[in-house]
Scaffold this motif. Structure first.
Motif, mmCIF file in Angstrom:
data_model
loop_
_atom_site.group_PDB
_atom_site.id
_atom_site.type_symbol
_atom_site.label_atom_id
_atom_site.label_comp_id
_atom_site.label_asym_id
_atom_site.label_seq_id
_atom_site.Cartn_x
_atom_site.Cartn_y
_atom_site.Cartn_z
ATOM 1 N N HIS A 14 0.858 -1.248 0.018
ATOM 2 C CA HIS A 14 0.002 0.050 -0.048
ATOM 3 C C HIS A 14 0.756 1.430 -0.098
ATOM 4 O O HIS A 14 1.890 1.172 0.552
ATOM 5 N N ALA A 15 0.334 2.457 -0.683
ATOM 6 C CA ALA A 15 0.948 3.665 -0.560
ATOM 7 C C ALA A 15 1.271 3.986 0.999
ATOM 8 O O ALA A 15 0.189 3.842 1.806
ATOM 9 N N PRO A 16 2.337 4.729 1.217
ATOM 10 C CA PRO A 16 2.607 5.342 2.556
ATOM 11 C C PRO A 16 1.253 6.104 3.131
ATOM 12 O O PRO A 16 0.910 6.991 2.057
ATOM 13 N N ASP A 17 0.965 6.227 4.150
ATOM 14 C CA ASP A 17 -0.076 7.101 4.694
ATOM 15 C C ASP A 17 -1.581 7.002 3.996
ATOM 16 O O ASP A 17 -2.279 7.793 3.964
ATOM 17 N N SER A 18 -1.631 5.708 3.348
ATOM 18 C CA SER A 18 -3.072 5.671 2.726
ATOM 19 C C SER A 18 -4.006 4.899 3.626
ATOM 20 O O SER A 18 -3.579 4.518 4.568
ATOM 21 N N VAL A 19 -5.238 4.957 3.272
ATOM 22 C CA VAL A 19 -6.275 4.251 4.208
ATOM 23 C C VAL A 19 -5.952 2.759 4.297
ATOM 24 O O VAL A 19 -6.132 2.193 5.266
ATOM 25 N N GLU A 20 -5.389 2.175 2.990
ATOM 26 C CA GLU A 20 -5.201 0.781 3.221
ATOM 27 C C GLU A 20 -4.123 0.325 4.308
ATOM 28 O O GLU A 20 -4.062 -0.656 4.658
ATOM 29 N N GLU A 21 -3.123 1.073 4.138
ATOM 30 C CA GLU A 21 -1.973 0.979 5.194
ATOM 31 C C GLU A 21 -2.664 0.947 6.465
ATOM 32 O O GLU A 21 -2.235 0.079 7.231
ATOM 33 N N ARG A 22 -3.399 2.114 7.063
ATOM 34 C CA ARG A 22 -4.011 2.388 8.080
ATOM 35 C C ARG A 22 -4.915 0.930 8.709
ATOM 36 O O ARG A 22 -5.053 0.588 9.737
ATOM 37 N N GLU A 87 -0.820 -8.694 1.177
ATOM 38 C CA GLU A 87 -0.623 -7.093 1.320
ATOM 39 C C GLU A 87 1.027 -6.890 2.084
ATOM 40 O O GLU A 87 1.272 -5.526 1.938
#
Length: 99
Positions: A14-22, A87
């Motif tokens: 996931h991209a850094p600071d993305s909703v998916e990461e969180r 992921e």
């Protein structure tokens, strides 16, 4: 009794600071910290430019039996199968005992 510190450093797809990461990090905390025998569960963010692994999970176990029970627990097995394998892009796992 030999305490075990289990750590895994990793990078997500996931991209850094993305909703998916969180969501991944929040779901990991909820799932893994709930498993019996897991103590002092922590999620840390990498700040060194010397590693491209962005995060670390760290937890402790009272002994090998507690660690084995965690590793075989259905919640852990399910999280690995359903989230981790799709992921997590790269990781290194380390398990330590005090000398």
């Amino acid at each position: 009794m030999t305490r075990i510190q289990h750590t895994v450093s990793f990078r997500l797809v996931h991209a850094p600071d993305s909703v998916e990461e969180r969501l991944f990090l929040d779901d990991a905390r909820a799932a893994l910290a709930s498993i019996p025998g897991v103590e002092d569960f922590r999620i840390s963010a990498q700040i060194s430019a010397k590693s491209d692994l962005a995060f670390q999970f760290s937890m402790e176990f009272a002994d090998q039996a507690a660690y084995t029970a965690y590793d075989q627990h259905p919640t852990h097995v399910s999280f690995v199968a359903e989230r981790w394998t799709s992921e997590v892009e790269a990781f290194q796992e380390y398990d330590y005992v005090a000398l």
